[in-house]
Design a protein around this motif. Structure first.
Motif, PDB file in Angstrom:
ATOM      1  N   PHE A  74       0.858  -1.188   0.000  1.00  0.00           N
ATOM      2  CA  PHE A  74       0.000   0.000   0.000  1.00  0.00           C
ATOM      3  C   PHE A  74       0.896   1.241   0.000  1.00  0.00           C
ATOM      4  CE2 PHE A  74      -3.265  -2.924   1.445  1.00  0.00           C
ATOM      5  CZ  PHE A  74      -4.420  -2.400   0.886  1.00  0.00           C
ATOM      6  N   THR A  75       0.696   2.098  -0.978  1.00  0.00           N
ATOM      7  CA  THR A  75       1.552   3.272  -1.116  1.00  0.00           C
ATOM      8  C   THR A  75       1.428   4.221   0.069  1.00  0.00           C
ATOM      9  OG1 THR A  75       1.221   3.130  -3.512  1.00  0.00           O
ATOM     10  CG2 THR A  75       2.173   5.168  -2.664  1.00  0.00           C
ATOM     11  N   SER A  76       0.195   4.434   0.565  1.00  0.00           N
ATOM     12  CA  SER A  76      -0.037   5.462   1.582  1.00  0.00           C
ATOM     13  C   SER A  76       0.095   4.960   3.012  1.00  0.00           C
ATOM     14  CB  SER A  76      -1.426   6.084   1.388  1.00  0.00           C
ATOM     15  OG  SER A  76      -2.432   5.084   1.472  1.00  0.00           O
ATOM     16  N   SER A  77       0.361   3.667   3.215  1.00  0.00           N
ATOM     17  CA  SER A  77       0.523   3.165   4.585  1.00  0.00           C
ATOM     18  C   SER A  77       1.894   3.563   5.113  1.00  0.00           C
ATOM     19  CB  SER A  77       0.365   1.642   4.623  1.00  0.00           C
ATOM     20  OG  SER A  77       1.354   1.006   3.839  1.00  0.00           O
ATOM     21  N   THR A  78       1.921   3.986   6.362  1.00  0.00           N
ATOM     22  CA  THR A  78       3.172   4.495   6.925  1.00  0.00           C
ATOM     23  C   THR A  78       4.238   3.418   7.046  1.00  0.00           C
ATOM     24  OG1 THR A  78       2.248   4.114   9.144  1.00  0.00           O
ATOM     25  CG2 THR A  78       2.027   6.337   8.213  1.00  0.00           C
ATOM     26  N   ASP A 234     -15.841  -4.349  -1.970  1.00  0.00           N
ATOM     27  CA  ASP A 234     -15.325  -3.002  -1.728  1.00  0.00           C
ATOM     28  C   ASP A 234     -15.915  -2.351  -0.482  1.00  0.00           C
ATOM     29  OD1 ASP A 234     -13.536  -2.772  -3.853  1.00  0.00           O
ATOM     30  OD2 ASP A 234     -15.136  -2.295  -5.256  1.00  0.00           O
ATOM     31  N   THR A 235     -17.043  -2.847   0.001  1.00  0.00           N
ATOM     32  CA  THR A 235     -17.678  -2.226   1.165  1.00  0.00           C
ATOM     33  C   THR A 235     -17.271  -2.872   2.479  1.00  0.00           C
ATOM     34  OG1 THR A 235     -19.645  -3.657   1.113  1.00  0.00           O
ATOM     35  CG2 THR A 235     -19.665  -1.678  -0.279  1.00  0.00           C
ATOM     36  N   GLY A 236     -16.436  -3.925   2.428  1.00  0.00           N
ATOM     37  CA  GLY A 236     -16.009  -4.584   3.654  1.00  0.00           C
ATOM     38  C   GLY A 236     -16.838  -5.790   4.030  1.00  0.00           C
ATOM     39  N   VAL A 255     -13.040   2.954   1.689  1.00  0.00           N
ATOM     40  CA  VAL A 255     -12.015   2.613   2.676  1.00  0.00           C
ATOM     41  C   VAL A 255     -11.121   1.520   2.099  1.00  0.00           C
ATOM     42  CG1 VAL A 255     -11.565   1.763   5.009  1.00  0.00           C
ATOM     43  CG2 VAL A 255     -13.567   3.202   4.566  1.00  0.00           C
ATOM     44  N   LYS A 256      -9.799   1.683   2.212  1.00  0.00           N
ATOM     45  CA  LYS A 256      -8.861   0.650   1.791  1.00  0.00           C
ATOM     46  C   LYS A 256      -8.798  -0.431   2.870  1.00  0.00           C
ATOM     47  CE  LYS A 256      -7.536   2.840  -1.944  1.00  0.00           C
ATOM     48  NZ  LYS A 256      -7.903   2.329  -3.290  1.00  0.00           N
ATOM     49  N   ARG A 268      -7.477 -11.458  10.451  1.00  0.00           N
ATOM     50  CA  ARG A 268      -8.013 -10.142  10.784  1.00  0.00           C
ATOM     51  C   ARG A 268      -8.272  -9.328   9.523  1.00  0.00           C
ATOM     52  NH1 ARG A 268      -3.738 -10.862  14.539  1.00  0.00           N
ATOM     53  NH2 ARG A 268      -4.450 -11.042  16.707  1.00  0.00           N
ATOM     54  N   LEU A 269      -9.338  -8.520   9.595  1.00  0.00           N
ATOM     55  CA  LEU A 269      -9.627  -7.547   8.545  1.00  0.00           C
ATOM     56  C   LEU A 269      -9.163  -6.186   9.042  1.00  0.00           C
ATOM     57  CD1 LEU A 269     -11.002  -6.953   5.785  1.00  0.00           C
ATOM     58  CD2 LEU A 269     -13.084  -6.441   7.069  1.00  0.00           C
ATOM     59  N   TYR A 270      -8.354  -5.510   8.222  1.00  0.00           N
ATOM     60  CA  TYR A 270      -7.809  -4.209   8.588  1.00  0.00           C
ATOM     61  C   TYR A 270      -8.379  -3.126   7.687  1.00  0.00           C
ATOM     62  CZ  TYR A 270      -4.179  -6.682  11.269  1.00  0.00           C
ATOM     63  OH  TYR A 270      -3.504  -7.468  12.167  1.00  0.00           O
ATOM     64  N   SER A 271      -8.552  -1.932   8.263  1.00  0.00           N
ATOM     65  CA  SER A 271      -8.993  -0.754   7.500  1.00  0.00           C
ATOM     66  C   SER A 271      -7.933   0.326   7.630  1.00  0.00           C
ATOM     67  CB  SER A 271     -10.338  -0.242   8.032  1.00  0.00           C
ATOM     68  OG  SER A 271     -11.346  -1.221   7.881  1.00  0.00           O
ATOM     69  N   LEU A 272      -7.668   0.998   6.513  1.00  0.00           N
ATOM     70  CA  LEU A 272      -6.611   2.011   6.475  1.00  0.00           C
ATOM     71  C   LEU A 272      -7.185   3.395   6.727  1.00  0.00           C
ATOM     72  CD1 LEU A 272      -3.599   2.639   5.840  1.00  0.00           C
ATOM     73  CD2 LEU A 272      -4.285   2.938   3.452  1.00  0.00           C
TER      74      LEU A 272
END
Length: 810
Positions: A74-78, A234-236, A255-256, A268-272
């Motif tokens: 993921f490009t925008s994840s820290t 796409d909605t989780g 939401v990514k 686990r399901l993660y949200s960015l």
């Protein structure tokens, strides 16, 4: 004059042309594909492939040292979160390595010496270019745009939205945090067409999710399908052909997300968070991580402190304190020679599997010990008391140890008498200093000596104190600097950021200007609405601005931490000006009181199921959440029924949150509903989960009787007592007098005798225990669930004059 007038416009046009040129120049530097005959070098940090929308990046990833992996992240994840790796088992060198799309159409990863480390399985020469799509899928396409190969077909440990999961797919966890090598845990479709979590360790292999103790139907699955296919949209929302499904706590588009098989064995399901680049967990397969098999290795025990922690039982020590996969080794030499042994009891502890034999019914703990003594292979035995008597399981090996107060039994370790075990630590799942009892049973001796041990986890306690000091100091600093109200609201906004924030205009439109009222309570009115995506919702509009604001944030933060089929789901909120609104899923059949105290009453089967499912929901809140949650207002009006009459516990506005191991807190403002409130409210005693137990007891007795027991009935001009008090008093008198028909006399006459006597007796029994004035005598909700599960409709029917007294109240 005319020329001077147009000069500013010419200047602006020139600026726009320059800006356009610079933008095109910057964009041209971003590589979206890799042409045939081209390559990416590990030595060039700018040699990357980026998806058109910039969400994903593909290239060489370094996690430390001189090891590199060709990955997608993921490009925008820290933390540059990796979702796919080509060479997870074999990193390449930071010098001379490259990824090439050769002219024969094969994509190849080579090390510094030219050796092929990985390649795509495309033998076709038609591959024209490699592209990274906006979905995170790396594909090889021919000249016509047809996909010949894709990374989505070969997942590593992560599933992305719209990545189809099939019978040939498998998510395999990393061996440890920070590593990419494959570990022991996997997520896949088994041969019965059901999704499983599987541990395949060096010594054992075991399925641990869904519960291996339940069959397919009890786990709400089906194996009557041939497709073996699943997808995260796409909605989780996750849907599977075996009927397994779940939704992210922040369900909705925009939401990514990623579904990851983590190194600790949990799915686990993660949200960015797009602004901070950090991840939050929006769903987890196992809320109790100690249920993951293999977590603490051979002989190890998983406990909660409050998070999962591995420890060794009496007579054992850690094989490698830095790697709990190695488990615990005995401090003695195990032998079958004739020597005196003792059994050391570890309370509330069990090891899963490896049963040499088992016995149900009238078997004593001494007889169970004799079974273990008579078998050289036996290393311990598990013993518990149930409604049908004692249960005995002798163990040939000790794997998957779990210690939790919800387990109503003990493990008895078979140790030589020479082993000193009195100082061994046994933790019972609290940060506080705990006192635990263990028993040494000397076989062949006429007496049983019981030894009490005190286990002090000084280091853990010190760490807890330091953490508490840091947290309190941080809050004090923020409050002093910025003021309490704004800081508290900002903090709650961070907590609730995973939910969608609706505008007041959206809510007003969805509810047709708050036209259809569903109900009202002390904190506000509930309206029916329909969102733009056609989802039916219930909107709670808080009435009082001052008090409503606190209840609003309390409910948002509370429901954001829970996920259970018998708890209502919140989809969003609105905080705009004076408006405070909560958006819930719409429950079709309204609340339990509408189907219990009216002519449209429920049958017995539905009533018992509602009691069981409600108990499971409360047990989840009390024992399984990351934070303990006390509802504080359990009543029929807060038990909503869906189309199948499955209950969902609603209205957490009065909930109390307490960190595991934290001290009890006295409430001064929060109160429940009269008639369902435990006596400790009036006595100003500290509030614990036992207030919910009391309220649950009132509710299930009302379900048996079919009338309100929370009302007050006047006995004479000077004395009055509640319907509940009179009901309990009458039942106890009838039992003491030996009346055989007392059960039929108290069960709702509208059922016309169509009910299970065994289940009715169980509900009455549980209800009487739950409404005890002394809260120490009330059971825990997990004990209630266990007893309800053991209550078969018509098997083992007991005499209605004999109530069981073995419910745990610890």
């Amino acid at each position: 004059m005319r020329n001077r007038t147009h000069e500013p416009y010419r200047f602006l046009l020139l600026l726009l042309l320059i800006s356009f040129f610079l933008i095109n120049l910057a964009t041209s530097e971003i590589q979206n594909d890799l042409e045939r005959g081209s390559s990416l070098s590990v030595e060039d940090d700018s040699d990357l492939i980026t998806s058109p929308d910039g969400s994903f990046t593909c290239g060489f990833h370094n996690a430390g040292g001189n090891d590199y992996w060709f990955s997608i992240w993921f490009t925008s994840s820290t933390d540059r979160t990796v979702v796919w790796t080509a060479n997870r088992e074999r990193p390449v060198n930071g010098k001379g390595s490259k990824l090439s799309l050769r002219r024969n159409g094969i994509m190849v990863l080579t090390d510094f010496d030219g050796k092929v480390v990985w390649e795509s399985n495309t033998t076709s020469t038609e591959a024209h270019r490699a592209e990274l799509l906006n979905t995170g899928n790396l594909v090889l396409k021919d000249i016509h745009g047809m996909i010949l190969w894709q990374s989505f077909a070969y997942p590593t440990d992560t599933l992305l939205p719209n990545q189809v999961f099939t019978k040939s797919s498998r998510l395999i966890a990393a061996i440890r945090n920070g590593s990419y090598a494959t570990g022991y845990y996997s997520f896949y479709f088994d041969n019965n067409n059901a999704m499983r979590l599987f541990y395949d360790g060096p010594e054992i292999s075991s399925i641990y999710w869904p519960s291996p103790d339940l069959d397919m139907y009890q786990n709400s699955r089906t194996n009557y399908n041939s497709s073996r296919i699943a997808v995260l949209d796409d909605t989780g929302r996750f849907l599977s052909s075996d009927q397994f499904q779940f939704s992210a706590s922040d369900v909705g588009s925009g939401v990514k997300r990623r579904l990851t098989m983590d190194y600790d064995g949990n799915l686990r399901l993660y949200s960015l968070n797009s602004s901070s680049g950090s991840w939050s967990v929006s769903w987890t397969a196992l809320p109790q991580p100690c249920n993951v098999h293999g977590l603490c290795g051979r002989n190890g025990i998983c406990t909660y402190t409050p998070g999962p922690k591995c420890s060794c039982p009496p007579g054992y020590e850690a094989s490698d304190p830095s790697d709990w996969n190695q488990g615990c080794r005995p401090t003695f030499i195990r032998t079958c020679l004739d020597f005196q042994v003792k059994f050391v009891e570890v309370l509330h502890t069990d090891y899963y599997g490896f049963d040499l034999n088992f016995s149900y019914g009238a078997i004593s703990v001494e007889a169970c010990g004799d079974l273990c003594l008579g078998d050289c292979r036996c290393e311990a035995f598990s013993y518990r008391i149930t409604g049908s008597g004692g249960r005995c399981y002798t163990k040939s090996a000790l794997f998957n140890g779990v210690q939790t107060l919800s387990f109503p039994g003990s493990i008895f370790l078979k140790l030589p008498t020479t082993v000193e075990a009195s100082e061994t630590r046994v933790l019972l799942g609290s940060n506080a200093v705990c006192e635990s009892s263990a028993a040494e049973v000397l076989l062949g001796s006429p007496t049983i000596r019981r030894v009490r041990w005190v286990y002090l986890y000084s280091f853990a306690l010190a760490i807890g104190v330091i953490e508490a000091f840091v947290i309190v100091s941080g809050w004090w600093f923020l409050f002093r600097k910025h003021g309490v109200p704004s800081t508290v609201e900002d903090g709650y906004r961070m907590i609730s950021s995973q939910f969608r924030r609706f505008t007041y205009a959206e809510i007003k439109k969805a509810t047709n200007n708050f036209k259809v009222e569903l109900g009202r309570g002390g904190s506000g009115v509930v309206y029916k609405g329909v969102l733009a995506d056609e989802r039916a919702v219930a909107v709670k509009r808080l009435s009082d601005l001052f008090q409503g604001e606190q209840e609003f944030w309390a409910e948002v933060s509370t429901i954001g931490k829970i996920n259970h089929m018998n708890l209502v789901r919140m989809w969003g909120f609105c905080s705009e000006g004076r408006h405070r609104l909560l958006v819930y899923e719409y429950i079709e059949k309204s609340s339990l009181d509408k189907h219990l105290f009216t002519s449209n009453f429920l049958g017995w089967k539905e009533r018992f199921n509602i009691a069981l499912r409600t108990a499971k929901g409360l047990a989840y809140l009390h024992h399984e959440c990351l934070e303990w949650i006390i509802h504080c207002d359990v009543k029929p009006e807060n038990l909503l029924l869906d189309g199948e009459f499955e209950p969902k516990i609603a209205d957490f506005g009065l909930a109390k949150l307490s960190q595991r191991g934290g001290p009890d807190i006295e409430f001064t403002r929060i109160r429940g509903t009269k008639g369902y409130m435990a006596p400790e409210w009036a006595l100003n005693l500290p509030i614990t989960a036992k207030v919910d137990v009391y309220s649950f007891g009132v509710v299930i007795l009302e379900m048996v009787k079919g009338i309100r027991l929370s009302n007050w009935a006047v006995e004479d001009a000077e004395q009055q007592e509640s319907e509940l008090t009179r009901f309990v008093r009458i039942v106890k008198i009838k039992i003491q007098c030996g009346e055989d028909s007392w059960l039929e006399d108290i069960v709702d006459p509208r059922l016309d005798g169509k009910f299970s006597r065994n289940q009715a007796l169980t509900l009455v029994e549980i209800g009487l225990f739950c409404v005890e004035e002394d809260r120490s005598k009330r059971p825990t909700m997990d004990s209630v669930v266990q007893l309800l599960l053991e209550s078969e409709p018509e098997s083992e029917i007991r005499s209605p004059n004999k109530l069981r007294l073995h419910l745990r109240s610890d």
